[in-house]
Design a protein around this motif. Structure first.
Motif, PDB file in Angstrom:
ATOM      1  N   LEU A   1       2.692  -7.001  -0.708  1.00 26.45           N
ATOM      2  CA  LEU A   1       2.767  -6.018  -1.780  1.00 26.45           C
ATOM      3  C   LEU A   1       2.875  -4.606  -1.213  1.00 26.45           C
ATOM      4  CD1 LEU A   1       0.049  -7.406  -4.208  1.00 26.45           C
ATOM      5  CD2 LEU A   1       2.515  -7.482  -4.514  1.00 26.45           C
ATOM      6  N   PRO A   2       3.631  -3.728  -1.897  1.00 21.86           N
ATOM      7  CA  PRO A   2       3.716  -2.334  -1.435  1.00 21.86           C
ATOM      8  C   PRO A   2       2.417  -1.588  -1.724  1.00 21.86           C
ATOM      9  CG  PRO A   2       4.941  -2.620  -3.464  1.00 21.86           C
ATOM     10  CD  PRO A   2       4.486  -3.989  -3.043  1.00 21.86           C
ATOM     11  N   VAL A   3       2.192  -0.532  -0.956  1.00 18.50           N
ATOM     12  CA  VAL A   3       0.990   0.276  -1.113  1.00 18.50           C
ATOM     13  C   VAL A   3       1.346   1.496  -1.951  1.00 18.50           C
ATOM     14  CG1 VAL A   3      -0.754   1.620   0.115  1.00 18.50           C
ATOM     15  CG2 VAL A   3       0.086  -0.511   1.088  1.00 18.50           C
ATOM     16  N   ALA A   4       0.518   1.809  -2.962  1.00 17.38           N
ATOM     17  CA  ALA A   4       0.741   2.970  -3.815  1.00 17.38           C
ATOM     18  C   ALA A   4      -0.599   3.498  -4.297  1.00 17.38           C
ATOM     19  CB  ALA A   4       1.623   2.595  -5.002  1.00 17.38           C
ATOM     20  N   SER A   5      -0.585   4.724  -4.771  1.00 15.51           N
ATOM     21  CA  SER A   5      -1.824   5.294  -5.300  1.00 15.51           C
ATOM     22  C   SER A   5      -1.954   4.941  -6.770  1.00 15.51           C
ATOM     23  CB  SER A   5      -1.820   6.815  -5.118  1.00 15.51           C
ATOM     24  OG  SER A   5      -0.740   7.363  -5.838  1.00 15.51           O
ATOM     25  N   GLY A   6      -3.172   5.026  -7.275  1.00 12.28           N
ATOM     26  CA  GLY A   6      -3.412   4.712  -8.680  1.00 12.28           C
ATOM     27  C   GLY A   6      -3.763   3.256  -8.856  1.00 12.28           C
ATOM     28  N   GLY A   7      -3.617   2.784 -10.064  1.00 16.64           N
ATOM     29  CA  GLY A   7      -3.906   1.388 -10.361  1.00 16.64           C
ATOM     30  C   GLY A   7      -5.353   1.203 -10.742  1.00 16.64           C
ATOM     31  N   LYS A   8      -5.634   0.108 -11.417  1.00 15.24           N
ATOM     32  CA  LYS A   8      -6.991  -0.212 -11.824  1.00 15.24           C
ATOM     33  C   LYS A   8      -7.180  -1.714 -11.733  1.00 15.24           C
ATOM     34  CE  LYS A   8      -5.606  -0.151 -16.632  1.00 15.24           C
ATOM     35  NZ  LYS A   8      -5.800   0.382 -17.944  1.00 15.24           N
ATOM     36  N   SER A   9      -8.420  -2.126 -11.671  1.00 19.78           N
ATOM     37  CA  SER A   9      -8.708  -3.550 -11.546  1.00 19.78           C
ATOM     38  C   SER A   9      -8.643  -4.222 -12.906  1.00 19.78           C
ATOM     39  CB  SER A   9     -10.080  -3.764 -10.908  1.00 19.78           C
ATOM     40  OG  SER A   9     -11.073  -3.242 -11.762  1.00 19.78           O
ATOM     41  N   LEU A  10      -8.468  -5.541 -12.886  1.00 16.22           N
ATOM     42  CA  LEU A  10      -8.414  -6.314 -14.113  1.00 16.22           C
ATOM     43  C   LEU A  10      -9.815  -6.470 -14.684  1.00 16.22           C
ATOM     44  CD1 LEU A  10      -6.062  -9.178 -12.890  1.00 16.22           C
ATOM     45  CD2 LEU A  10      -5.431  -7.163 -14.184  1.00 16.22           C
ATOM     46  N   ALA A  11      -9.935  -6.350 -16.017  1.00 14.03           N
ATOM     47  CA  ALA A  11     -11.245  -6.461 -16.651  1.00 14.03           C
ATOM     48  C   ALA A  11     -11.276  -7.613 -17.639  1.00 14.03           C
ATOM     49  CB  ALA A  11     -11.581  -5.151 -17.349  1.00 14.03           C
ATOM     50  N   SER A  12     -10.409  -8.584 -17.465  1.00  9.52           N
ATOM     51  CA  SER A  12     -10.324  -9.694 -18.410  1.00  9.52           C
ATOM     52  C   SER A  12     -10.862 -10.962 -17.769  1.00  9.52           C
ATOM     53  CB  SER A  12      -8.865  -9.891 -18.823  1.00  9.52           C
ATOM     54  OG  SER A  12      -8.753 -11.035 -19.635  1.00  9.52           O
ATOM     55  N   ASN A  13     -11.432 -11.835 -18.596  1.00  6.48           N
ATOM     56  CA  ASN A  13     -11.933 -13.109 -18.092  1.00  6.48           C
ATOM     57  C   ASN A  13     -10.839 -14.159 -18.022  1.00  6.48           C
ATOM     58  OD1 ASN A  13     -14.474 -12.069 -17.834  1.00  6.48           O
ATOM     59  ND2 ASN A  13     -15.143 -12.755 -19.847  1.00  6.48           N
ATOM     60  N   ALA A  14      -9.836 -14.056 -18.891  1.00  2.92           N
ATOM     61  CA  ALA A  14      -8.754 -15.033 -18.914  1.00  2.92           C
ATOM     62  C   ALA A  14      -7.811 -14.779 -17.743  1.00  2.92           C
ATOM     63  CB  ALA A  14      -7.976 -14.928 -20.228  1.00  2.92           C
ATOM     64  N   PRO A  15      -7.297 -15.836 -17.122  1.00  3.16           N
ATOM     65  CA  PRO A  15      -6.363 -15.619 -16.020  1.00  3.16           C
ATOM     66  C   PRO A  15      -5.048 -15.045 -16.553  1.00  3.16           C
ATOM     67  CG  PRO A  15      -6.540 -17.953 -16.529  1.00  3.16           C
ATOM     68  CD  PRO A  15      -7.554 -17.240 -17.371  1.00  3.16           C
ATOM     69  N   PRO A  16      -4.582 -13.952 -15.962  1.00  4.21           N
ATOM     70  CA  PRO A  16      -3.354 -13.332 -16.460  1.00  4.21           C
ATOM     71  C   PRO A  16      -2.123 -14.132 -16.051  1.00  4.21           C
ATOM     72  CG  PRO A  16      -4.121 -12.182 -14.526  1.00  4.21           C
ATOM     73  CD  PRO A  16      -5.159 -13.228 -14.847  1.00  4.21           C
ATOM     74  N   LEU A  17      -1.050 -13.914 -16.779  1.00  7.15           N
ATOM     75  CA  LEU A  17       0.232 -14.535 -16.449  1.00  7.15           C
ATOM     76  C   LEU A  17       0.886 -13.662 -15.389  1.00  7.15           C
ATOM     77  CD1 LEU A  17       2.355 -16.708 -17.087  1.00  7.15           C
ATOM     78  CD2 LEU A  17       3.285 -15.166 -18.777  1.00  7.15           C
ATOM     79  N   THR A  18       1.156 -14.233 -14.224  1.00  3.37           N
ATOM     80  CA  THR A  18       1.749 -13.458 -13.135  1.00  3.37           C
ATOM     81  C   THR A  18       3.125 -14.002 -12.802  1.00  3.37           C
ATOM     82  OG1 THR A  18       0.727 -14.849 -11.453  1.00  3.37           O
ATOM     83  CG2 THR A  18      -0.475 -12.878 -12.101  1.00  3.37           C
ATOM     84  N   LEU A  19       4.023 -13.081 -12.540  1.00  5.85           N
ATOM     85  CA  LEU A  19       5.364 -13.419 -12.083  1.00  5.85           C
ATOM     86  C   LEU A  19       5.520 -12.806 -10.702  1.00  5.85           C
ATOM     87  CD1 LEU A  19       8.204 -14.578 -12.620  1.00  5.85           C
ATOM     88  CD2 LEU A  19       8.804 -12.384 -13.607  1.00  5.85           C
ATOM     89  N   SER A  20       5.686 -13.647  -9.697  1.00  2.00           N
ATOM     90  CA  SER A  20       5.791 -13.188  -8.312  1.00  2.00           C
ATOM     91  C   SER A  20       7.230 -13.309  -7.854  1.00  2.00           C
ATOM     92  CB  SER A  20       4.896 -14.023  -7.403  1.00  2.00           C
ATOM     93  OG  SER A  20       3.564 -13.974  -7.830  1.00  2.00           O
ATOM     94  N   VAL A  21       7.691 -12.276  -7.155  1.00  2.00           N
ATOM     95  CA  VAL A  21       9.070 -12.235  -6.652  1.00  2.00           C
ATOM     96  C   VAL A  21       8.993 -12.121  -5.139  1.00  2.00           C
ATOM     97  CG1 VAL A  21      11.288 -11.070  -6.804  1.00  2.00           C
ATOM     98  CG2 VAL A  21       9.703 -10.965  -8.721  1.00  2.00           C
ATOM     99  N   LYS A  22       9.655 -13.055  -4.466  1.00  2.00           N
ATOM    100  CA  LYS A  22       9.639 -13.063  -3.004  1.00  2.00           C
ATOM    101  C   LYS A  22      11.077 -13.071  -2.509  1.00  2.00           C
ATOM    102  CE  LYS A  22       7.679 -15.503   0.899  1.00  2.00           C
ATOM    103  NZ  LYS A  22       6.875 -16.641   1.328  1.00  2.00           N
TER     104      LYS A  22
END
Length: 157
Positions: free
Chosen positions: A57-78
């Motif tokens: 993953l690229p490094v960037a400033s900002g962002g916040k952590s996830l606060a949900s109990n349900a697993p999020p839907l993730t789409l990964s691109v490689k």
């Protein structure tokens, strides 16, 4: 003889009622058994809790952590090689899917999710072309989901 008689007379009343000595030791064997079982459980479960797709993953400033109990839907691109618009692998969760099947699958998932769970987290390798990421963002928006791009915070923040 009188001496023996006196000794046996005083000891005769206590002959059948001897008390056992108080045991001052603690048996730690059951505790060790339980701790070893817990250790084995955690050793087996720990690798299953990590993501199995290796993406840089690229490094960037900002962002916040996830606060949900349900697993999020993730789409990964490689990116697997080649120039832009070629050779990328798409993973929905941990499952590899062809690019042509992405939009119908996301639309089908959208119908089963509530409004609160309508966010797709897009994880892109830092070598993936900008155009590939923008096409995926467009597909996510077209399916009715909100998109959030996953970044790694800078080390200083």
């Amino acid at each position: 003889m009188a001496m023996n008689m006196a000794g046996s007379a005083s000891g005769g009343g206590r002959r059948g009622r001897r008390r056992a000595a108080v045991m001052a030791e603690i048996n730690v064997t059951p505790m060790v058994d339980v701790m070893l079982v817990l250790l084995i459980i955690f050793m087996v479960a720990a690798p299953l809790m990590t993501s199995t797709i290796d993406i840089d993953l690229p490094v960037a400033s900002g962002g916040k952590s996830l606060a949900s109990n349900a697993p999020p839907l993730t789409l990964s691109v490689k990116r697997t090689g080649g120039a832009c618009n070629s050779n990328v692998e798409l993973y929905l969760g941990d499952t590899l899917i062809p690019a042509a099947e992405l939009l119908p699958k996301i639309k089908a998932i959208k119908e089963t999710r509530s409004e609160a769970e309508s966010v797709v987290y897009l994880r892109g390798d830092k070598d993936v072309c900008y155009t590939d990421m923008m096409k995926l963002l467009g597909n996510i928006k077209a399916s009715g989901f909100k998109a959030s791009i996953v970044i790694v915070p800078e080390q200083g923040s």
